[in-house]
Design an enzyme around this catalytic site. Structure first.
Site, mmCIF file in Angstrom:
data_model
loop_
_atom_site.group_PDB
_atom_site.id
_atom_site.type_symbol
_atom_site.label_atom_id
_atom_site.label_comp_id
_atom_site.label_asym_id
_atom_site.label_seq_id
_atom_site.Cartn_x
_atom_site.Cartn_y
_atom_site.Cartn_z
ATOM 1 N N HIS A 332 0.778 -1.234 0.000
ATOM 2 C CA HIS A 332 0.000 0.000 0.000
ATOM 3 C C HIS A 332 0.817 1.297 0.000
ATOM 4 O O HIS A 332 0.319 2.348 -0.382
ATOM 5 C CB HIS A 332 -0.917 -0.020 1.235
ATOM 6 C CG HIS A 332 -2.259 0.577 0.990
ATOM 7 N ND1 HIS A 332 -2.445 1.699 0.221
ATOM 8 C CD2 HIS A 332 -3.489 0.231 1.419
ATOM 9 C CE1 HIS A 332 -3.738 2.000 0.201
ATOM 10 N NE2 HIS A 332 -4.380 1.122 0.910
ATOM 11 N N LYS A 412 -29.600 5.728 -6.464
ATOM 12 C CA LYS A 412 -29.636 6.791 -7.486
ATOM 13 C C LYS A 412 -31.067 7.204 -7.826
ATOM 14 O O LYS A 412 -31.349 8.382 -8.034
ATOM 15 C CB LYS A 412 -28.904 6.334 -8.745
ATOM 16 C CG LYS A 412 -27.391 6.498 -8.638
ATOM 17 C CD LYS A 412 -26.706 6.184 -9.945
ATOM 18 C CE LYS A 412 -25.282 6.715 -9.941
ATOM 19 N NZ LYS A 412 -24.548 6.337 -11.150
ATOM 20 N N SER A 417 -26.425 9.388 -2.747
ATOM 21 C CA SER A 417 -25.109 8.894 -3.164
ATOM 22 C C SER A 417 -24.980 7.414 -2.816
ATOM 23 O O SER A 417 -25.205 7.016 -1.676
ATOM 24 C CB SER A 417 -24.020 9.695 -2.424
ATOM 25 O OG SER A 417 -22.981 8.856 -2.006
ATOM 26 N N PRO A 418 -24.626 6.549 -3.811
ATOM 27 C CA PRO A 418 -24.491 5.113 -3.530
ATOM 28 C C PRO A 418 -23.466 4.822 -2.437
ATOM 29 O O PRO A 418 -23.669 3.958 -1.589
ATOM 30 C CB PRO A 418 -24.033 4.522 -4.871
ATOM 31 C CG PRO A 418 -24.512 5.486 -5.890
ATOM 32 C CD PRO A 418 -24.439 6.832 -5.252
ATOM 33 N N ASP A 419 -22.358 5.581 -2.429
ATOM 34 C CA ASP A 419 -21.332 5.363 -1.412
ATOM 35 C C ASP A 419 -21.897 5.634 -0.019
ATOM 36 O O ASP A 419 -21.775 4.824 0.904
ATOM 37 C CB ASP A 419 -20.132 6.282 -1.680
ATOM 38 C CG ASP A 419 -19.097 6.196 -0.563
ATOM 39 O OD1 ASP A 419 -18.745 5.057 -0.177
ATOM 40 O OD2 ASP A 419 -18.641 7.234 -0.068
ATOM 41 N N GLN A 495 -14.666 2.372 -0.368
ATOM 42 C CA GLN A 495 -15.409 2.057 -1.587
ATOM 43 C C GLN A 495 -14.407 1.974 -2.733
ATOM 44 O O GLN A 495 -13.573 2.860 -2.890
ATOM 45 C CB GLN A 495 -16.427 3.155 -1.915
ATOM 46 C CG GLN A 495 -17.128 2.859 -3.224
ATOM 47 C CD GLN A 495 -17.919 4.030 -3.796
ATOM 48 O OE1 GLN A 495 -18.939 3.841 -4.410
ATOM 49 N NE2 GLN A 495 -17.463 5.250 -3.610
#
Length: 566
Positions: A332, A412, A417-419, A495
């Site tokens: 990372h 939606k 917001s989907p997140d 996400q």
């Protein structure tokens, strides 16, 4: 503050020269001190007791009024004027290089691709060869600086990290690690590392005229590697890279005392990337399959399986199993998720293209096998690393759910917001739609603040690091219980918005926490949940059930409200 969310919003790509906007990018701002202090207190309110909150309020007042906060803020602003990004170096140091926990499970991220339709050696070789060709095509864009610029909300993003993921490696140190990039040298690397049955090989991926090998040529070379690494009794030298960083740092210095070992290690570190040709894993039911593959990508499944078939310090390791499992694990420190997702989406698309070139079958030299001289001391280090890896594998519970009832489409439709919608499912205690909408809105605002450099945790970290650099006594707000509570991330989430139907996963950040990574596709959501078996309070399967229920409850809530309005 009690959850840490990685922010990856919808990023668009525009084909123009990669660094065309780099000079004009805004610098990372230093948020106003009073704003951060107020937001910090608001974030603490739900997670600390009243007494603790009152105590912290007092410390914050002293910090603001006593002049310490103002002085550190001025120093931080001065640093911001002198550098492109006042946070980068400190973040790399505190979040990654100073961290001494093992990379496998604790900081590296795994990514599992859908199951591929090959179940034999030939299929494995051909798939791996196409994948390698795809990554080399991505590298061509990196080398010619023709990667499409990434945009977020109409603004160009910094493209630096896209140039850090190839030809780089983490190097262990006794107290702190470093990351080395080899592509900047006079002779950039032209080889990759391939590992099979714990044995490492150097595979040159360019012809003498500088053109990349074709898929046919790579397949031939992989066959040679496979055939010359059939012994299964080899010491899994790569398992050393899975150790606690101080332990590996000591073992590393001991390992490279020997010239042959040093040359072999350097060849791995300097390679463009690594490909792990894994042995088939235990078969499991279709329902369990994704969870098993996610775990395999994270840690290799233990020393009986593929954990020794890795070099965890390498930034990019692509994993192709003989049984059709495939994906990658990445270190990372040099990169966050977006460049990796872009690379995967690009390579998967590339692999579906029809192959144009039939290559002239010019005989290619045999890929070089890397040799290691194993002393009794190195053998002891390997045995210890094996034991620790198996304990880690036993302790990590991985549960992947492919939530099939709906995807981004539902939030939606309701203009959410989907997140933020999925985040609410992960933290659900909301009962009514007004609360849901307010919580979603708050999450969205927090996300935008973070994107615009107004996040509270990074600013507080900057003030703390500034205080350490100034060699002044540590301000009390950083020694406060509340600060420790705020940094104990029970829920560590991210996400990952990928076009490919993949699932990313990582381990929990704290012993009593969950690691959750989700990819909201149009019609379904992939969610990977991890927890430690050694903690009685957490359970990945139970949490997965609760998340499913929460998502369904929230849809019902939205639909009922919409119905009532109509």
């Amino acid at each position: 503050f009690f959850f840490k969310a990685g922010v990856i919003q919808t990023v668009t790509q525009i084909p123009e020269r990669t660094f065309v906007h780099q000079e004009g990018l805004p610098k990372l701002p230093v948020p106003p001190l009073k704003q951060t202090c107020e937001r910090y207190l608001a974030a603490l309110e739900p997670i600390v007791s009243e007494e603790e909150l009152e105590h912290t309020q007092m410390l914050i007042q002293d910090f603001l009024k006593g002049g310490v906060g103002g002085r550190l803020q001025k120093e931080l602003e001065r640093r911001a004027r002198k550098t492109d990004n006042w946070l980068s170096e400190w973040w790399m140091q505190t979040a990654y290089l100073d961290c001494r926990m093992p990379l496998a499970v604790y900081t590296s991220t795994g990514l599992a691709l859908p199951r591929m339709h090959f179940e034999d050696r030939q299929g494995q070789m051909r798939f791996a060869a196409k994948l390698i060709a795809g990554v080399l095509d991505f590298k061509r864009m990196v080398d010619t600086e023709t990667l499409p610029v990434q945009y977020l909300n109409g603004k160009p993003l910094c493209m630096d990290q896209y140039y850090q993921i190839l030809s780089s490696c983490r190097i262990p140190g006794p107290k702190r690690d470093t990351v080395v990039h080899y592509s900047a040298g006079a002779t950039p690397p032209s080889h990759i590392t391939v590992v099979h049955n714990f044995q490492f090989f150097v595979l040159d991926v360019y012809n003498s005229d500088g053109t990349p090998l074709t898929v046919d040529q790579i397949t031939m070379q992989l066959e040679k590697i496979w055939n010359s690494s059939l012994q299964t009794n080899k010491e899994p030298i790569g398992i050393l890279t899975s150790q606690h960083r101080n332990t590996w740092g000591k073992a590393y210095n001991n390992l490279i005392k020997d010239r042959t070992n040093k040359d072999s290690v350097r060849a791995i570190q300097q390679s463009i990337f690594t490909v792990c040709l894994d042995a088939p894993m235990l078969r499991v039911s279709d329902e369990m399959y994704l969870s098993r593959v996610a775990a395999q990508m994270l840690h290799g499944g233990g020393t009986r399986w593929n954990s020794g078939n890795r070099w965890f310090d390498k930034t990019l390791q692509f994993i192709v199993g003989e049984d059709g499992t495939c994906g990658l694990v990445y270190e990372h420190a040099p990169t966050e998720g977006p460049p990796i997702v872009f690379l995967i989406d690009y390579v998967v698309k590339y692999m579906y293209r029809p192959e144009m070139v039939r290559s002239p079958m010019v005989p290619l030299p045999m890929p070089q096998k890397l040799r290691f001289n194993i002393t009794p001391e190195i053998k002891r280090d390997i045995e210890k690393a094996k034991q620790n890896m198996n304990i880690m594998v036993q302790d990590l519970d991985v549960k992947v759910i492919a939530f099939s009832h709906f995807g981004r489409n539902v939030p939606k439709q309701h203009r959410l917001s989907p997140d933020a919608f999925v985040q609410m499912a992960l933290q659900l205690n909301t009962e009514r739609v007004a609360l849901l909408q307010k919580a979603v809105q708050t999450h969205k605002e927090n996300t935008l603040n973070a994107i615009n450099g107004q996040g509270i945790d990074r600013h507080l970290l900057g003030l703390k690091m500034q205080s350490i650099e100034d060699l002044t006594s540590m301000p009390e707000i950083f020694m406060d219980t509340s600060y420790a509570v705020a940094h104990h991330f029970n829920l560590y989430t991210s996400q990952v918005g990928s076009k490919t139907d993949c699932v990313m996963c990582f381990g929990p950040m704290v012993p009593d926490g969950y690691g959750v990574c989700y990819n909201p596709m149009d019609e379904h959501i992939n969610i990977a949940i991890t927890a430690f078996n050694s903690c009685e309070e957490t359970n990945a399967a139970n949490f997965a059930q609760a998340v499913k229920k929460a998502l369904l409850d929230m849809r019902v809530l939205l639909e009922e409200t919409a119905g009532t309005r109509q």
